[in-house]
Motif scaffolding. Sequence first.
Motif, short mmCIF file in Angstrom:
data_model
loop_
_atom_site.label_atom_id
_atom_site.label_comp_id
_atom_site.label_asym_id
_atom_site.label_seq_id
_atom_site.Cartn_x
_atom_site.Cartn_y
_atom_site.Cartn_z
N ALA A 80 0.82 -1.22 0.00
CA ALA A 80 0.00 0.00 0.00
C ALA A 80 0.85 1.26 0.00
O ALA A 80 0.39 2.33 -0.40
N ARG A 81 2.10 1.15 0.42
CA ARG A 81 2.99 2.32 0.43
C ARG A 81 3.14 2.93 -0.95
O ARG A 81 3.38 4.13 -1.08
N ARG A 82 3.01 2.11 -1.98
CA ARG A 82 3.14 2.61 -3.35
C ARG A 82 2.01 3.57 -3.70
O ARG A 82 2.12 4.31 -4.67
N LEU A 83 0.95 3.55 -2.92
CA LEU A 83 -0.18 4.44 -3.18
C LEU A 83 -0.08 5.74 -2.40
O LEU A 83 -0.96 6.60 -2.52
N ALA A 84 0.98 5.90 -1.61
CA ALA A 84 1.10 7.07 -0.72
C ALA A 84 1.05 8.39 -1.51
O ALA A 84 0.44 9.36 -1.07
N GLY A 85 1.69 8.43 -2.67
CA GLY A 85 1.68 9.66 -3.48
C GLY A 85 0.28 10.06 -3.90
O GLY A 85 -0.10 11.23 -3.84
#
Length: 199
Positions: free
Chosen positions: A165-170
Motif C-alpha cells: 500500500a505504500r506505493r499508493l502514498a503519493g
Amino acid sequence: MNSPVLVGFLSSFTLIAAIGAQNAFVLRQGIRREHVLAVVSVCAISDLLLITAGIAGVGALVTAHPQTVAIATLGGAAFLLGYGALAARRALRPSTMAPSQDGSAQLLSVVLTCLALTFLNPHVYLDTVVLLGTLANQHADGRWLFGIGAVTASVVWFVSLGFGARRLAGLFANPLTWRILDGVIAVTMVALAASLILS
C-alpha cells in the motif's frame, strides 16, 4: 493429485482477499505507513491461531453452539457501525493524511482496533475456524500440511497488502483521495454490519 499445502494456500487466499473490514484497515495503515509491521503481524498471527483451532476441531464446537456465533454477530455489527461512523466523519472532513503527519495514532490503539476488527467479526470464525478447518480435515493425515498452506497464504496476503500500500502514498497526498477511501470504508463497514444483522 493436488498437494494439501497448495490447496490450503489457494483456499485461504481466496477467502482472505475478499474486501472486508480487516483488509480495509490494513490498507489504510499501509498507505499511512503507520505501525504496518504490527498490524500485519496481528492479522497473520490471528489467522494462525484461528486456522489451527479449526484444524484441531474447534469449528465443530462453534457449529454445535450457534448462540456463540449470535453473540459475536451482534458485537461485530455494533463495532462495524461505530468504525463506519468514524470513517464517514473523516470522509466529511477534508484533511491530508500524509505519512509524516503529526499526532499519528498510538501503537496500542492501532493494535486494539486491529484485534477488534479481527475477532469481533463472526465471518472470520466461519471462514477460518469452520470452513478452513472443515476443508483441512478432509485431507486426514495431510490436514496440517493444508494448515501450513493456509497460514502461508495469510502471511503473503497481509504483507503484500500492508507494505504494498505504500506505493499508493503519493496518490493519497490529495485530501480528496482520502475522503473517497474513507467514504468507501464507511459504506463497506455499514454494509457488513447490515449483512451481519440480517443474517
